[in-house]
Design a protein around this motif. Structure first.
Motif, short mmCIF file in Angstrom:
data_model
loop_
_atom_site.label_atom_id
_atom_site.label_comp_id
_atom_site.label_asym_id
_atom_site.label_seq_id
_atom_site.Cartn_x
_atom_site.Cartn_y
_atom_site.Cartn_z
N GLN A 76 0.85 -1.19 0.00
CA GLN A 76 0.00 0.00 0.00
C GLN A 76 0.89 1.25 0.00
OE1 GLN A 76 -3.34 -0.83 -0.27
NE2 GLN A 76 -2.34 -2.83 -0.33
N ILE A 77 0.33 2.35 -0.38
CA ILE A 77 1.10 3.60 -0.45
C ILE A 77 0.59 4.57 0.61
CG2 ILE A 77 -0.44 4.63 -2.17
CD1 ILE A 77 3.38 5.09 -1.98
N SER A 78 1.50 5.28 1.24
CA SER A 78 1.12 6.25 2.27
C SER A 78 2.02 7.47 2.19
CB SER A 78 1.22 5.63 3.66
OG SER A 78 0.98 6.60 4.67
N LEU A 79 1.40 8.63 2.11
CA LEU A 79 2.12 9.90 2.15
C LEU A 79 1.78 10.68 3.41
CD1 LEU A 79 1.73 11.05 -1.58
CD2 LEU A 79 3.78 10.15 -0.47
N GLY A 80 1.23 9.98 4.40
CA GLY A 80 0.84 10.66 5.64
C GLY A 80 1.43 10.05 6.88
N HIS A 81 2.55 9.35 6.73
CA HIS A 81 3.14 8.66 7.87
C HIS A 81 3.61 9.64 8.94
CE1 HIS A 81 4.26 4.81 9.47
NE2 HIS A 81 5.47 5.21 9.75
N GLY A 82 4.01 10.84 8.51
CA GLY A 82 4.43 11.85 9.47
C GLY A 82 3.33 12.25 10.42
N ALA A 83 2.06 12.09 10.00
CA ALA A 83 0.95 12.43 10.88
C ALA A 83 0.89 11.49 12.08
CB ALA A 83 -0.37 12.37 10.10
N PHE A 84 1.11 10.21 11.86
CA PHE A 84 1.10 9.25 12.98
C PHE A 84 2.33 9.46 13.86
CE2 PHE A 84 -1.22 6.95 9.56
CZ PHE A 84 -2.47 7.01 10.15
N PHE A 85 3.44 9.85 13.25
CA PHE A 85 4.63 10.21 14.02
C PHE A 85 4.31 11.37 14.96
CE2 PHE A 85 8.79 12.19 14.60
CZ PHE A 85 9.63 11.10 14.78
N ALA A 86 3.58 12.34 14.43
CA ALA A 86 3.20 13.50 15.24
C ALA A 86 2.21 13.12 16.34
CB ALA A 86 2.59 14.58 14.35
N VAL A 87 1.32 12.17 16.07
CA VAL A 87 0.37 11.71 17.09
C VAL A 87 1.12 11.14 18.28
CG1 VAL A 87 -1.35 9.92 17.60
CG2 VAL A 87 -1.57 11.30 15.53
N GLY A 88 2.13 10.31 18.02
CA GLY A 88 2.92 9.75 19.11
C GLY A 88 3.71 10.82 19.85
N ALA A 89 4.28 11.77 19.10
CA ALA A 89 5.08 12.82 19.72
C ALA A 89 4.22 13.72 20.60
CB ALA A 89 5.79 13.64 18.64
N TYR A 90 3.10 14.19 20.06
CA TYR A 90 2.23 15.08 20.83
C TYR A 90 1.51 14.33 21.94
CZ TYR A 90 2.49 19.69 18.74
OH TYR A 90 2.91 20.95 18.39
N GLY A 91 1.18 13.05 21.69
CA GLY A 91 0.55 12.26 22.76
C GLY A 91 1.47 12.15 23.97
N ALA A 92 2.75 11.86 23.72
CA ALA A 92 3.71 11.77 24.82
C ALA A 92 3.90 13.13 25.49
CB ALA A 92 5.04 11.24 24.30
N ALA A 93 3.98 14.19 24.67
CA ALA A 93 4.19 15.53 25.22
C ALA A 93 3.04 15.95 26.12
CB ALA A 93 4.38 16.53 24.08
N ILE A 94 1.81 15.69 25.69
CA ILE A 94 0.64 16.07 26.48
C ILE A 94 0.57 15.26 27.77
CG2 ILE A 94 -1.88 16.04 26.52
CD1 ILE A 94 -1.75 16.69 23.50
N MET A 95 0.89 13.97 27.69
CA MET A 95 0.89 13.14 28.91
C MET A 95 1.94 13.61 29.90
SD MET A 95 0.19 9.22 27.65
CE MET A 95 1.16 9.27 26.15
#
Length: 340
Positions: A76-95
């Motif tokens: 499959q093709i994905s050009l939005g992988h950076g969005a999930f990277f950001a979800v993990g980064a911001y999720g950790a930052a908010i916690m």
């Protein structure tokens, strides 16, 4: 000629092939053990800035491992992988910032949140394929930055969030950069072992069947939508874990750090590293980390041009990626040693 002699003659090539595979597997584990020993030794010999760079290589390698699962193994093709990277980064930052959770707790939660979001987005996205799927995933990366800026009371808006980095325990005797490196190394090793086990399981065979021929895979009883959606979710989970470690290492998150160019750079790094190979994400992480800085040193006025030319040059020399190039080199060395 007796039946026993005939069977022995037929089985001889099979046994020889099996022995070669066993020997190749043994050498592979020996090389991996040597690389792991070198990785453990490196932070004690490098200056702090180099240690930081190699820490980021490990972070990007974990993110690319998830992208490789979706693109390299599931096709499959994905050009939005950076969005999930950001979800993990911001999720950790908010916690860490809002709830003051311990650092180890943020990793599984960030990965789980990314998994759920990937699963939710994967359900409608998996009805698409090719360029249509690429556009949907690209849209995810595009609307993420304004979304993060919109909820300023939670995400810090354009200013982002500043966080303390994990302090090394006194009993380790490690400096901060060394401690962060070993944290990233531990997460990377766990991620690579998980991906290795997954690809050797029934799930991995199903993903490969989908990648090679969807119609044939469906005829053989493979549930296309089920495995495609799971591949999307697993890919997001690895990216979320990488984003969490990114927050630990950098100690700062802002929306501009996760622009759409990050997703494109990650995909380019994976293609250069080698699609569908276990070493491809690591080689891609090296490419993503070091090539932009090299491009900046070569020409400060147009680093993007140098970066693009380097990608073209690598793909011309190694069409299957750097992993394919190293694989061919290792095969040639083994062949030479056997002749001697």
């Amino acid at each position: 000629m007796s039946d026993t002699a005939e069977v022995t003659r037929v089985d001889a090539p099979t046994r020889a092939g099996a022995l070669r595979r066993v020997a190749a597997e043994r050498w592979r584990w020996i090389v991996l053990a040597a690389l792991f020993a070198a990785a453990c030794y490196a932070p004690f010999q490098l200056v702090p800035f180099r240690v930081f760079q190699f820490t980021m290589v490990l972070v990007y390698a974990v993110a690319l491992l998830g992208l490789n699962l979706l693109v390299g193994h599931a096709g499959q093709i994905s050009l939005g992988h950076g969005a999930f990277f950001a979800v993990g980064a911001y999720g950790a930052a908010i916690m860490l910032d809002r709830f003051e959770l311990p650092y180890p707790v943020t990793l599984p939660i960030a990965a789980a949140v990314a998994f759920v979001i990937g699963l939710a987005l994967g359900l409608p996205a998996m009805r698409l394929r090719g360029l249509y799927l690429a556009l949907v995933t690209l849209a995810m990366a595009i609307f993420l930055v304004p979304l993060l800026k919109r909820f300023e009371e939670v995400t810090g808006g354009s200013m982002g969030l500043t966080l303390p980095k994990p302090a090394p325990p006194a009993w380790t005797g490690l400096a901060e950069d060394q401690w962060l490196y070993f944290l990233a190394l531990a997460v990377a090793v766990a991620a690579f072992l998980s991906a290795y086990s997954l690809m050797r399981s029934r799930v991995g065979r199903a993903l490969h069947a989908i990648r090679d021929n969807e119609a044939a895979a469906e005829t053989m009883g493979v549930r296309l939508s089920f495995y495609k959606t799971l591949a999307f979710a697993w890919s997001a989970m690895f990216a979320g874990a990488a984003g969490c470690v990114y927050t630990w290492v950098i100690g700062f998150v802002s929306p501009d750090s996760f622009a759409v160019t990050l997703s494109i750079t990650l995909l380019a790094g994976l293609v250069v590293g080698g699609l569908g190979s276990l070493s491809g994400p690591l080689l891609g992480g090296l490419f993503v980390m070091f090539v932009p800085s090299i491009s900046q040193d070569v020409n400060e006025a147009a680093p993007g041009v140098i970066f693009g030319l380097l990608i073209i040059a690598v793909m011309y020399v190694a069409p299957t990626g750097l992993a394919g190039l190293t694989g061919r080199a290792a095969h040639s060395i083994r062949k030479t040693l056997r002749k001697e």
